[in-house]
Design an enzyme around this catalytic site. Structure first.
Site: not given
Ligand code: RB5
Length: 148
Positions: A10, A67, A100
Site C-alpha cells: 500500500d 504496508c 518451521h
Molecule cells: C496506512 O496508513 C496504514 O494503516 C497501513 O499502511 C498499515 O500500516 C496497516 O497495517
C-alpha cells in the site's frame, strides 16, 4: 526458469517495495509487481489479494508484501487460503518462519524497517528452506483450520 516473486504494497509500504524491487533487479531475481505504484492512498487488502492469489495459483513462488507496519497487509494475506504470511522485522523470525512454518509471504513495514535490513530479510526469506519433518504435521493442522 525460477518462478517470479509477487510484490505488493500500500502507500505506507510503497517506498520499501521500491527498494526491495531494486534489490531483486540487482540480484537478477524475477518478480511481478502488483502495485501500488505511488504514495497515493490505497487499501492494503486490495493490494494483498492479487499478489497472494498469484502465489496460491502457482504463478508466483512467494510474496513480499509491504504496508506501513507490515501488520495490516499480513492480516489480509493470511485471509487468503493457502497463504502463510509472517510480519517480520528481525532475522530470527524471518529465518524460522521459513524453516518451521513454510511461510510463503513475508510482510514488512515501511515505517518500521529500513531498506538495508529489509533487503537482508528478503535474501534470508528467499534462501531458507522448509525443514519438513515434524513441522509438516503442524503445517497440515494449520492449513486444516481454513476448512472450519
Ligand atoms: C496506512 O496508513 C496504514 O494503516 C497501513 O499502511 C498499515 O500500516 C496497516 O497495517
Amino acid at each position: 526458469m525460477a518462478k517470479p516473486i509477487a510484490l505488493a504494497a500500500d502507500h505506507g509500504g510503497f517506498e520499501l517495495k521500491e527498494a526491495v524491487r531494486a534489490h531483486l533487479d540487482g540480484a537478477g531475481i524475477p518478480y511481478i509487481d502488483f502495485g501500488t505504484h505511488s504514495t497515493d492512498s490505497v487499501d492494503y487488502p486490495d493490494m494483498a489479494l492479487p499478489a497472494c492469489e498469484a502465489v496460491v495459483s502457482g504463478q508466483c513462488d512467494k510474496a513480499l508484501l509491504f504496508c506501513g507496519t507490515g501488520v495490516g497487509i499480513s492480516m489480509a494475506a493470511n485471509k487468503v487460503k493457502g497463504i502463510r504470511a509472517c510480519c517480520c522485522s528481525d532475522s530470527f523470525s524471518c529465518e524460522y518462519t521459513r524453516r518451521h512454518n513454510d511461510a510463503n509471504a513475508l510482510c514488512m513495514g515501511g515505517r518500521v524497517v529500513g531498506p538495508g535490513l529489509a533487503c537482508q530479510l528478503v535474501d534470508l526469506f528467499l534462501s531458507t528452506p522448509f525443514e519438513g519433518g515434524r513441522h509438516t504435521r503442524r503445517i497440515e493442522k494449520l492449513m486444516a483450520l481454513e476448512q472450519r
